[in-house]
Design an enzyme around this catalytic site. Sequence first.
Site, PDB file in Angstrom:
ATOM      1  N   LYS A   5      16.053  72.356  13.268  1.00  0.00           N
ATOM      2  CA  LYS A   5      16.514  71.910  11.945  1.00  0.00           C
ATOM      3  C   LYS A   5      15.590  70.863  11.345  1.00  0.00           C
ATOM      4  O   LYS A   5      15.310  70.886  10.140  1.00  0.00           O
ATOM      5  CB  LYS A   5      17.936  71.341  12.024  1.00  0.00           C
ATOM      6  CG  LYS A   5      19.033  72.337  12.245  1.00  0.00           C
ATOM      7  CD  LYS A   5      20.410  71.744  11.977  1.00  0.00           C
ATOM      8  CE  LYS A   5      20.666  70.444  12.709  1.00  0.00           C
ATOM      9  NZ  LYS A   5      20.647  70.602  14.184  1.00  0.00           N
ATOM     10  N   THR A   6      15.128  69.925  12.167  1.00  0.00           N
ATOM     11  CA  THR A   6      14.309  68.833  11.627  1.00  0.00           C
ATOM     12  C   THR A   6      12.948  69.344  11.168  1.00  0.00           C
ATOM     13  O   THR A   6      12.450  68.936  10.113  1.00  0.00           O
ATOM     14  CB  THR A   6      14.145  67.712  12.675  1.00  0.00           C
ATOM     15  OG1 THR A   6      15.446  67.276  13.100  1.00  0.00           O
ATOM     16  CG2 THR A   6      13.417  66.517  12.078  1.00  0.00           C
ATOM     17  N   LYS A  59      19.415  61.927   6.370  1.00  0.00           N
ATOM     18  CA  LYS A  59      20.172  62.311   7.567  1.00  0.00           C
ATOM     19  C   LYS A  59      21.466  61.494   7.550  1.00  0.00           C
ATOM     20  O   LYS A  59      21.465  60.304   7.892  1.00  0.00           O
ATOM     21  CB  LYS A  59      19.356  62.001   8.827  1.00  0.00           C
ATOM     22  CG  LYS A  59      20.067  62.314  10.140  1.00  0.00           C
ATOM     23  CD  LYS A  59      19.857  63.735  10.573  1.00  0.00           C
ATOM     24  CE  LYS A  59      20.425  63.962  11.986  1.00  0.00           C
ATOM     25  NZ  LYS A  59      20.104  65.294  12.497  1.00  0.00           N
ATOM     26  N   GLU A 109      19.919  66.710   6.142  1.00  0.00           N
ATOM     27  CA  GLU A 109      19.978  67.367   7.458  1.00  0.00           C
ATOM     28  C   GLU A 109      21.230  66.947   8.216  1.00  0.00           C
ATOM     29  O   GLU A 109      21.458  65.767   8.475  1.00  0.00           O
ATOM     30  CB  GLU A 109      18.744  67.024   8.298  1.00  0.00           C
ATOM     31  CG  GLU A 109      18.755  67.752   9.634  1.00  0.00           C
ATOM     32  CD  GLU A 109      17.617  67.363  10.556  1.00  0.00           C
ATOM     33  OE1 GLU A 109      17.651  67.777  11.733  1.00  0.00           O
ATOM     34  OE2 GLU A 109      16.690  66.651  10.119  1.00  0.00           O
ATOM     35  N   GLY A 110      22.024  67.938   8.588  1.00  0.00           N
ATOM     36  CA  GLY A 110      23.218  67.658   9.363  1.00  0.00           C
ATOM     37  C   GLY A 110      22.914  67.453  10.831  1.00  0.00           C
ATOM     38  O   GLY A 110      21.776  67.585  11.288  1.00  0.00           O
ATOM     39  N   ALA A 111      23.949  67.136  11.584  1.00  0.00           N
ATOM     40  CA  ALA A 111      23.852  67.001  13.038  1.00  0.00           C
ATOM     41  C   ALA A 111      24.494  68.228  13.661  1.00  0.00           C
ATOM     42  O   ALA A 111      25.676  68.502  13.429  1.00  0.00           O
ATOM     43  CB  ALA A 111      24.556  65.729  13.505  1.00  0.00           C
TER      44      ALA A 111
END
Length: 201
Positions: free
Chosen positions: A16-17, A33, A99-101
Site C-alpha cells: 500500500k505504501t 496517514k 493511506e489506511g492501515a
Amino acid sequence: MKKKLFITGIGTEIGKTVCSAILTKYYKADYWKPVQSGDLHYTDSMKITDWLGDEVYCHPETYRLQLAASPHQSAAEEGKLICVEDFQLPETEKKLIIEGAGGLMVPLSDTEFMIDLIKKLNVPVALVVKNYLGCINHTLLSIMVLKQRNIPLEYLILNGSFPTDTERIIVNYTEQKTKIIRFPDLSAITKETIKMQADNL
C-alpha cells in the site's frame, strides 16, 4: 474539489505504501496517514518523504501509536479510544492521497472499522491487491463490502505479477467503471523506481 483518494488493501504487507507513493508522485499530491500503528522509528510518512523528497507534504497523523498491532489494540495499550469523528480531512489546495492501515475491516475500536473512516471521509477508494493463496477471496470480499457501503472503487491496483487465472477472476468481478492499474514487482524501492512507475501511469 481537488481529487482525494483513500488507499486500502486486501491485507497487510501488500505494498500500500509503495502504491501510495507512486500515486502521490503521479498526482503531485499531499499524503496523509490517519493512523500509524507501530514502526514510529520509520513511519509510512517517513518512507514517502524518503522516496519523494521535498516535493511532497505529509500531513501529521491523527493517531501515532507505539504497538505494531491492530489500531484498536494499539490504542487500548495506551488507554486511548479511537473514534471516526476524531478525523478531519487535512486542509490543502493540492490533491490528497490517504493511506489506511491494513484492510477495510481493520478495527479502529470495538465498534468502528477502517471502512467506517472511509465512509466518514467520503472519498473514493483504490484497492491494492497482491498475489497470494487466498487473494481472490480477499479481493472479492473487499469489493463486495465496498459495494454494500456505497463507497466508489475508483482504482483496482494489481501490485506485482499474477497467474492468468487469478487475474481473470479478479478483473471479471470488478465493475467496468473501476480503472485497473498494474504495477510490476520492484526489485528496489527508490526515488528513481517510484518516479518511473508514476511516469508510466
